[in-house]
Write a protein that holds these residues in place. Structure first.
Motif, short mmCIF file in Angstrom:
data_model
loop_
_atom_site.label_atom_id
_atom_site.label_comp_id
_atom_site.label_asym_id
_atom_site.label_seq_id
_atom_site.Cartn_x
_atom_site.Cartn_y
_atom_site.Cartn_z
N ALA A 32 -2.69 -70.29 -24.33
CA ALA A 32 -2.18 -70.66 -22.75
C ALA A 32 -2.66 -69.93 -21.90
CB ALA A 32 -0.63 -70.30 -23.07
N SER A 33 -3.34 -68.55 -22.00
CA SER A 33 -3.96 -67.79 -21.25
C SER A 33 -5.19 -68.30 -20.78
CB SER A 33 -3.84 -66.47 -21.81
OG SER A 33 -4.71 -66.38 -22.67
N LEU A 34 -5.76 -69.12 -21.22
CA LEU A 34 -7.24 -69.46 -20.95
C LEU A 34 -7.39 -70.51 -19.93
CD1 LEU A 34 -8.47 -70.40 -24.67
CD2 LEU A 34 -8.81 -68.28 -23.34
N PRO A 35 -8.49 -70.64 -19.28
CA PRO A 35 -8.48 -71.69 -18.39
C PRO A 35 -8.40 -73.19 -18.81
CG PRO A 35 -10.43 -69.95 -17.87
CD PRO A 35 -9.51 -69.52 -19.27
N VAL A 37 -10.25 -75.72 -18.69
CA VAL A 37 -11.26 -76.34 -19.34
C VAL A 37 -11.82 -75.81 -20.74
CG1 VAL A 37 -14.01 -76.71 -19.18
CG2 VAL A 37 -12.40 -77.07 -17.29
N GLN A 38 -11.69 -74.50 -20.60
CA GLN A 38 -11.91 -73.73 -21.88
C GLN A 38 -10.75 -73.99 -23.07
OE1 GLN A 38 -12.40 -69.42 -21.47
NE2 GLN A 38 -14.02 -69.83 -19.97
N ARG A 39 -9.60 -74.08 -22.66
CA ARG A 39 -8.38 -74.35 -23.55
C ARG A 39 -8.59 -75.69 -24.21
NH1 ARG A 39 -1.96 -74.27 -22.23
NH2 ARG A 39 -1.31 -75.01 -24.68
N GLU A 40 -8.91 -76.66 -23.26
CA GLU A 40 -9.29 -78.03 -23.74
C GLU A 40 -10.28 -77.97 -25.05
OE1 GLU A 40 -10.24 -82.51 -22.08
OE2 GLU A 40 -9.65 -80.80 -20.70
N ALA A 41 -11.45 -77.41 -24.49
CA ALA A 41 -12.50 -77.63 -25.26
C ALA A 41 -12.12 -76.93 -26.66
CB ALA A 41 -13.62 -76.85 -24.64
N LEU A 42 -11.59 -75.85 -26.81
CA LEU A 42 -11.32 -74.95 -27.84
C LEU A 42 -10.25 -75.90 -28.79
CD1 LEU A 42 -11.52 -72.53 -29.56
CD2 LEU A 42 -9.73 -71.52 -28.37
N GLU A 43 -9.28 -76.41 -28.18
CA GLU A 43 -8.17 -77.27 -28.85
C GLU A 43 -8.83 -78.52 -29.43
OE1 GLU A 43 -4.96 -77.60 -26.30
OE2 GLU A 43 -4.04 -76.00 -26.74
N ILE A 44 -9.77 -78.98 -28.69
CA ILE A 44 -10.59 -80.32 -29.32
C ILE A 44 -11.49 -79.84 -30.40
CG2 ILE A 44 -12.21 -82.04 -29.08
CD1 ILE A 44 -11.20 -81.98 -25.94
N SER A 45 -12.01 -78.89 -30.39
CA SER A 45 -12.86 -78.37 -31.52
C SER A 45 -12.13 -78.10 -32.71
CB SER A 45 -14.05 -77.00 -31.02
OG SER A 45 -12.98 -76.05 -30.94
N ALA A 58 -18.15 -73.60 -23.30
CA ALA A 58 -16.65 -73.52 -23.27
C ALA A 58 -15.89 -73.12 -24.50
CB ALA A 58 -16.31 -74.86 -22.60
N VAL A 59 -16.20 -73.68 -25.47
CA VAL A 59 -15.77 -73.54 -26.94
C VAL A 59 -15.81 -71.95 -27.32
CG1 VAL A 59 -15.39 -73.96 -29.44
CG2 VAL A 59 -15.99 -75.85 -27.57
N CYS A 60 -17.05 -71.43 -26.91
CA CYS A 60 -17.39 -70.00 -27.37
C CYS A 60 -16.73 -69.02 -26.49
CB CYS A 60 -18.92 -69.84 -27.42
SG CYS A 60 -19.77 -70.84 -28.73
N ALA A 61 -16.62 -69.42 -25.20
CA ALA A 61 -16.12 -68.65 -24.09
C ALA A 61 -14.68 -68.64 -24.47
CB ALA A 61 -16.29 -68.92 -22.89
N ALA A 62 -13.78 -69.75 -24.76
CA ALA A 62 -12.63 -69.91 -24.94
C ALA A 62 -12.11 -68.96 -26.21
CB ALA A 62 -11.97 -71.00 -25.08
N ALA A 63 -12.91 -68.97 -27.39
CA ALA A 63 -12.73 -68.25 -28.53
C ALA A 63 -12.64 -66.65 -28.25
CB ALA A 63 -13.65 -68.57 -29.36
N LEU A 64 -13.80 -66.22 -27.22
CA LEU A 64 -13.72 -64.79 -27.07
C LEU A 64 -12.53 -64.52 -26.08
CD1 LEU A 64 -15.18 -62.13 -26.72
CD2 LEU A 64 -16.53 -63.03 -24.89
N GLY A 65 -12.37 -65.48 -25.24
CA GLY A 65 -10.97 -65.21 -24.30
C GLY A 65 -9.80 -64.97 -25.15
N ALA A 66 -9.50 -65.83 -26.08
CA ALA A 66 -8.13 -65.82 -26.94
C ALA A 66 -8.26 -64.44 -27.69
CB ALA A 66 -8.28 -66.98 -27.76
N LEU A 67 -9.37 -64.10 -28.37
CA LEU A 67 -9.33 -63.07 -29.10
C LEU A 67 -9.07 -61.56 -28.13
CD1 LEU A 67 -12.25 -63.91 -31.56
CD2 LEU A 67 -9.97 -63.63 -32.27
N ALA A 68 -9.77 -61.82 -27.11
CA ALA A 68 -9.52 -60.75 -26.05
C ALA A 68 -8.20 -60.49 -25.81
CB ALA A 68 -10.51 -60.84 -25.04
N ALA A 69 -7.56 -61.42 -25.37
CA ALA A 69 -5.98 -61.58 -25.05
C ALA A 69 -5.13 -61.20 -26.18
CB ALA A 69 -5.66 -63.01 -24.71
#
Length: 799
Positions: A32-35, A37-45, A58-69
């Motif tokens: 939920a904390s992701l932008p 565009v990134q959240r949508e890409a990650l959830e689709i993947s 966007a998928v890779c950046a989202a994964a990094l963002g989620a793990l960082a959070a």
């Protein structure tokens, strides 16, 4: 500290993002904390919502963002076992994260067995190679197991097992105590011996236990909640696994049932009759959903089956939409295996080849193309196959082979389908240029346009021909074609690289504004669509544009990103060109060590692959580096080689490899005015033929430097500045000003020399061209010119 775990298994290597899901789903709350565009890409993947992934980045950046959070909440320890068996997209995602972890509160440990194969782990990541146990360490292990063994036997055991801990443990626990005190004992339990030991155990199980054990080995899920209904459908229960648990072949915990060692899976499969395997896979399919069910159905289908093939094709298309090109390629291949109709099978093989190419697997691409071509010999289909195969050859650095494949195919279809033949010729132009065959490239471009026969040829034809004519020095023809290209168009992703060719042509014909517009457009589309191969090539050209326009910082950033993508995708030709473009900026900035390192890498690419163009590019950059550092003799040597290679290849475009001015100046500095004048005559002919402002400025600059009277010198420099006014190139303008100042000083007009010298140094300082702003400035100061760094508001009209 919170621990997240994933492990690879050969049976799951085709399930897109399977390992990524194991790691990321436990921290789904942080999505939920992701932008958006990134959240949508990650959830689709991760198959959490329908849709198509438009950007793998966007998928890779989202994964990094989620793990960082998640790490901000509780530090993370991420453990991944058997990395070599992860699905390709999870591998890519994890490597993306591992390369970028800096201040994030997480530690990532990836373990893998190479078994002699190349490691997918990039060299910049810290790697610990675990050797075998030493004899003292093996002694500690034996003591911990309460096993008595003589020193002599322990030495033999460590030597024969290469210190493999599992083999040592198996041998110590499986060998009779009497044998451990002898100087000779039976082979240690490693490899085939270990398999034989497990085979003996598995073969002693009842039929019920054997089938239950195979169910664990074949299942994607290790959760007892998922396994129990499947076992029930087979007439079995979890208690049927008890003998295997007592034999320590698997570990049963409330939340997970795991095999003791990956090799156990192979042994179980080998000992399970095919009939029972099919029965288990049918039971697994009956309880599975989505594409996992498709794979189970494929596993329990022994013969071609169009229904299963259709399901696999749908799974392949879904993997493609999720940006997992490698899994898509493998799935299309399996769909083709189950397809009964020849033409449909060929088309699915071509889809597998196309996806393999987008995933960077040139070897699989070529193999799939060959299989498809043997099934369907329709001319148009064959043309499409050859385009994909040729692109794979280019990706692998086999540019000459790509040209040969494409031109043969074009010749074979030209009489019946001129449009398809023109497209094939258009595809051949880029690899032909990379291989340094400029005259042949001209000929191909002429044939391409003739077959197109249109006043406004399609993008592939127009862009390729414009670039080819520019490199060949046919600037007016190139400009006429390039001006007709719609630079704001968005072609299909597969043809996006042709728009990048158009940007290249605009650079070569000095239309820098149009070049910037089209290249940034291609970069934006490539990022959104997840087309990293096109992105790498385009960013490389953006670096080239940055050189000309004086935006070196942005150009260097573009080139560095291009290099990272090209290395990850093994785009060997692009690696070489990216190193050249970065090395040219390094040379002008005075970073000789980095420049030379880059040229070594570019030369290695040229030596290993068919990159004939590097014979001009590399010595040209090294010559600029040597000239800037004052190593005149070295500069002459490099630039003479570039000159020889350029003339031999037919290169006739001064902006393609801008070394003519460096060549002339190096010979002037070396005192060899005869060779300098010969090179100047060659450059004058090119300037007259092409009409390019850069070329005209260069020749006027050095005619002015060689002039022996003030009037002639001033006339030449005035024409040089007029050419610079037509097409501003900051670095070249500053060099002209330097030469003008030197000429005026030599002709005893010291006060008049101050303005051009001051202005040159100001421009060099802005660019960061240290060797030009410092070494040359200090040289002239020693001759008595006190220069000020404050620029004059306008150029003086009189001395």
């Amino acid at each position: 500290m919170r621990m997240l775990r994933a492990s690879g298994a050969e049976s799951e290597a085709l399930l897109a993002f399977a390992a990524a899901a194991d790691l990321l789903l436990p921290i789904r709350d942080h999505f939920a904390s992701l932008p958006d565009v990134q959240r949508e890409a990650l959830e689709i993947s991760l198959a959490l919502r329908p849709g198509t992934v438009t950007s793998p980045l966007a998928v890779c950046a989202a994964a990094l963002g989620a793990l960082a959070a998640a790490g901000e909440e509780t530090p993370l320890l991420i453990l991944v076992d058997d990395f070599q068996w992860l699905d390709p997209q999870s591998q890519q995602l994890l490597l993306f994260i591992a390369r970028r972890v800096a201040t994030e509160r997480m530690t990532i440990i990836l373990t893998m067995r190479t078994d002699g194969d190349p490691s997918p782990i990039p060299p910049e990541l810290a790697t610990l190679h675990l050797p075998g146990l030493s004899v003292p360490e093996a002694r500690e292990l034996a003591t911990a197991l309460d096993v008595t063994i003589t020193d002599a036997v322990l030495d033999q055991l460590v030597d024969r097992t290469a210190g493999n801990p599992l083999a040592i443990v198996e041998t110590l626990t499986a060998t009779p105590p009497s044998s451990l005190s002898e100087r000779s004992f039976r082979d240690p339990e490693i490899g085939p011996s270990l398999r034989r030991a497990w085979s003996s155990v598995v073969s002693g199980f009842t039929a019920q236990t054997a089938v239950a054990l195979f169910t664990v080995a074949a299942s994607r899920s290790a959760d007892p909640v998922d396994l129990e209904p499947v076992l029930d459908d087979l007439g079995l229960t979890l208690t049927d696994l008890a003998p295997a648990e007592r034999a320590t072949l698997l570990a049963v915990r409330p939340e997970r049932i795991e095999l003791r060692h990956p090799l156990v899976r192979d042994v179980i499969i080998a000992h399970t009759p095919v009939v029972e395997q099919l029965r288990v896979y049918r039971a697994l399919a009956g309880r599975a959903h989505g594409h996992l069910r498709t794979w189970y159905l494929a596993a329990c289908t022994a013969a071609p089956n169009d229904d299963v093939a259709a399901l696999l094709a749908a799974a392949a298309a879904d993997a493609r939409d999720r940006g997992d090109h490698r899994t898509s390629a493998q799935t299309w291949g399996r769909a083709a295996d189950f397809t009964t109709t020849g033409r449909t099978r060929a088309q699915r093989l071509l889809s597998a080849a196309t996806e393999a190419l987008l995933g960077g697997d040139s070897r699989s691409t070529i193999s799939r193309c060959e299989d498809a071509a043997q099934i369907d010999n329709d001319p148009r289909f064959t043309a499409n196959v050859e385009i994909v195969r040729a692109r794979a050859h280019v990706l692998a650095g086999r540019t000459r082979r790509a040209v040969d494949v494409l031109t043969r195919a074009a010749e074979g279809i030209a009489a019946t389908d001129s449009a398809a033949a023109a497209h094939l010729y258009a595809e051949a132009i880029f690899p032909c240029g990379m291989s340094g065959r400029v005259p042949e490239m001209q000929d191909i471009a002429d044939r391409c346009l003739a077959l197109s026969g249109a006043d406004h040829p399609p993008l592939p034809v127009a862009a390729s021909a414009a670039a080819a004519f520019a490199v060949s020095g046919r600037i007016p023809e190139s400009r006429a074609i390039a001006d007709g290209i719609d630079i704001a168009a968005t072609p299909p992703l597969w043809d996006l690289h042709f728009l990048f060719f158009a940007g290249t042509a605009h650079i070569l014909i000095e239309q820098f504004d149009r070049a910037g517009a089209v290249l940034r457009h291609v970069v934006d589309v490539a990022r959104r669509a997840g087309a990293p191969m096109t992105l790498a090539a385009t960013l490389t050209t953006c670096a080239q544009l940055g050189w000309w326009t004086g935006t070196w910082t942005q150009g260097y950033a573009d080139g560095a990103e291009a290099l990272r993508w090209a290395e990850e995708l093994e785009q060997l030709g692009i690696v070489g060109v990216a190193e050249v473009n970065l090395g040219r900026i390094d040379a002008a900035r005075g970073d000789s060590a980095r420049c030379r390192l880059r040229m070594d890498r570019a030369r290695q690419a040229a030596d290993a692959y068919e990159l004939g163009s590097m014979e001009v590019y590399v010595p040209a950059v090294l010559g600029l580096d040597a000239l800037g550092s004052g190593s005149t003799d070295e500069a002459v040597d490099h630039l003479d080689r570039a000159w020889t290679a350029a003339r031999a290849s037919g290169l006739a475009c001064p902006t393609a490899v801008p070394f003519a001015g460096d060549l002339i100046e190096a010979h002037i500095r070396a005192g060899d005015h005869d060779t300098a004048r010969a090179a100047l005559r060659w450059a004058t002919d090119e300037a007259a033929t092409t009409g390019l402002a850069f070329a005209q400025a260069v020749v006027e600059r050095y005619y002015g430097l060689l002039a022996t009277d003030l009037t002639t010198a001033r006339a030449h420099f005035a024409r040089a500045h007029a050419a610079h006014d037509r097409v501003p190139v900051p670095f070249e303008r500053a060099r002209t000003l330097l030469c003008e100042g030197e000429s005026l000083r030599r002709l005893r007009r010291r006060s008049a020399a101050r303005w051009p010298l001051n202005e040159a140094l100001r421009i060099f300082d802005q660019l960061g061209a240290r060797p030009w702003s410092r070494a040359r400035a200090s040289n002239w100061r020693r001759r008595g010119s006190a220069t000020s760094r404050r620029p004059s508001p306008a150029r003086p009209s009189t001395p």
